[in-house]
Structures are given as structure tokens and as C-alpha cells.
Enzyme design. Structure first.
Site, PDB file in Angstrom:
ATOM      1  CE1 TYR A  33      37.237 -44.041  58.702  1.00 38.17           C
ATOM      2  CE2 TYR A  33      35.237 -43.958  56.768  1.00 38.17           C
ATOM      3  CZ  TYR A  33      36.741 -43.228  57.140  1.00 38.17           C
ATOM      4  OH  TYR A  33      37.352 -42.345  57.494  1.00 38.17           O
ATOM      5  CG  LEU A 207      33.482 -36.601  59.916  1.00 39.96           C
ATOM      6  CD1 LEU A 207      32.534 -36.908  59.964  1.00 39.96           C
ATOM      7  CD2 LEU A 207      35.123 -37.240  60.053  1.00 39.96           C
TER       8      LEU A 207
END
Length: 287
Positions: A33, A207
Site C-alpha cells: 500500500y 521503510l
């Protein structure tokens, strides 16, 4: 009023959008996502989010949706249809629903992915009063899988971390592995010491934040010193400032870690200046 969402080529009322119970995101958390901010009706850092999405899909061998090349147009249309001035657009791509439940996934070229987008209206996103007082975080063990550089929908532990923070009277949690902070539950983590911004270097354990990249570019452009390396919770407690970055929080000061004040216990000048610069530059480049 019901939102208009996008599902596999159609713009639908949210009450009419349906996904198969056999979709692998539902059964296996097999999907990725992105979340893109909207300020002044325009998209912030869209190109960076699109590049990271493409990378995530490739890392998991998920076929790109047929509409991949139209994502900018889809985002813009959803902004218009839902009259979003400030808010977020959530995008999710899953491996789809190839058939009955099975651990092994089918040939990516023969399975059509599921593509979903929806908006969240958040007036005041850019002028968030929380940024003026800062937030409190706690530290928790990082027990996630080893490929945190892929933005998957496997968000159970980050969700649990946020609930741990809430139970402790804090706002968020920073995760710690082998004695060093990896990242927040939904954000990248930073400290400031003697004017130098310190944040963990990129790798598979955090991330690769789109806002992180933009904020660090802003910092270097403003002649601020940046050091990318791991730091410990003890080092963070002794820092002059701390802050986090994400697509929805932008630059958010952290004023307390595990009950101990950071610096003066109030938002510091580096975080405040970076927030100003980032928002100004992002709005200039918004699509």
C-alpha cells in the site's frame, strides 16, 4: 455523505465496493500500500510514492495493475469527486483472488491484482496543533519480519504498538532491535544533537520513507548537518530534540521518550524549521 472509492477500474460509492473473501490480502496479508497526502487539493510527493509502490510490487513478485500508468489521474479524480482539500489517499494493491485458499501463490502473470483507492478527509492536516506541542513516545521491541523496506499490509504489530503507547499514556511507539531504534509504528525516527540530525540509515530493517527522503533533502539544502546511522533509546533521551516524519504527520516533534523529557520537553527549533521548509517546498511541487 458516502465517499466515492476506486476498485478495479470503477468509481463506486463506498457501500457498493466489494472484494472477494478469497483475496490474498484478506487471507494472507499479501499486498502492499501507499498513502499520499493532499494539501490545497494537490498531491504531495506523488512521484515518490508511485516509485516505491512499483518497487514493493517487484520485490513481492506481484503483477502491476493494468491501471498503474493511470494512478495520477485516478488520485486526482478521487480528490475532485470527494472534494478533498486536505487529507489522504490510501492505495492498496493485492495479489488478487486467484481461487481457493493456498499458501503457494499462482503465476503472477496469470493473476489479476486487486487495486483499491479511497480518500480520507482531514481538514487542518497542515496546521496540526499537535505539532506545536509535540508528542510522547514509548519504546517497544521490534519483532516484525525482516523486510520492512517493503510497504506491505502486514500492520498488526504496528497497530499493537500504537495500542501499547495509548495504554501507557503516550502517542506512539519507537521500535528497538539489538539495542537501536529502527523506526516508529508508522513513521521514521530522528534525533538532533548539537545541531546534527541523526536518523537510521536505509536498509531492509526500515521503510524507505518518501517524506524521510524529502525532509533530509530539505535539511541538506538548508545547510543542516545530517548523519545516517543507528541510535539507541539512551542516546535519544540525551538528545537536544527528537522528531518523526511520515506522509500524514510531515515533521512531528517528539518531546518525551519513555516518560523522560527530550531536551527542554518542548518542540525544538530544528524540527520546527524543517516542518516549515518541507511544507513550503512540497506545496511548490504538488501535483
Amino acid at each position: 455523505m458516502s465517499r466515492t472509492v476506486y476498485l478495479n477500474g470503477e468509481y463506486l460509492p463506498e457501500t457498493e465496493a466489494k472484494v472477494s473473501i478469497f483475496d490474498r490480502a484478506f487471507l494472507m496479508a499479501d499486498g502492499v500500500y501507499e498513502v499520499t497526502s493532499v494539501l490545497g487539493g494537490k498531491l504531495i510527493d506523488f512521484a515518490g510514492h508511485a516509485r516505491r509502490l512499483e518497487r514493493s510490487l517487484a520485490e513481492l513478485d506481484i503483477k502491476k495493475p493494468a491501471a498503474f500508468g493511470d494512478l495520477l489521474e485516478i488520485h486526482r479524480k478521487l480528490v475532485d469527486l470527494n472534494d478533498i482539500s486536505e487529507g489522504l489517499i490510501y492505495l492498496q494493491v493485492t495479489r488478487g483472488a486467484p481461487g481457493d485458499r493456498d499458501f503457494a501463490f499462482p503465476d503472477p502473470e496469470t493473476t489479476e491484482p486487486t487495486l483499491v483507492l479511497f480518500t480520507q478527509n482531514k481538514p487542518g492536516l497542515s496546521d496540526n496543533p499537535v505539532a506545536k506541542k509535540g508528542i510522547k513516545v514509548i519504546s517497544i521491541d521490534d519483532i516484525r519480519w525482516g523486510r520492512r523496506d517493503i510497504k506491505t499490509v502486514q500492520l498488526l504489530y504496528p497497530s499493537m504498538g500504537k495500542m501499547m503507547a495509548r495504554k501507557a499514556g503516550a502517542d506512539d511507539a519507537w521500535m528497538v532491535e539489538d539495542g537501536f531504534v529502527t523506526e516508529g509504528t508508522s513513521n521514521n525516527a530522528y534525533i538532533v544533537k548539537d545541531g546534527k540530525i541523526i536518523t537510521r540509515n536505509l536498509g531492509t530493517d526500515i521503510l524507505h520513507g518518501i517524506t524521510r527522503a524529502a525532509v533530509l533533502a530539505c535539511a541538506r539544502e538548508a545547510q543542516m548537518a545530517v548523519e545516517e546511522r543507528p541510535f539507541s533509546i539512551d542516546e535519544a533521551r540525551e538528545a537536544d530534540e527528537a522528531f518523526l516524519t511520515s506522509a500524514s504527520a510531515f515533521v512531528m516533534p517528539v518531546v518525551e521518550i519513555d516518560g523522560a523529557s527530550v531536551g527542554t520537553g518542548t518542540p525544538g527549533p530544528v524540527a520546527g524549521r524543517l516542518r516549515e521548509i518541507y511544507l513550503a517546498e512540497s506545496l511548490k511541487a504538488a501535483l
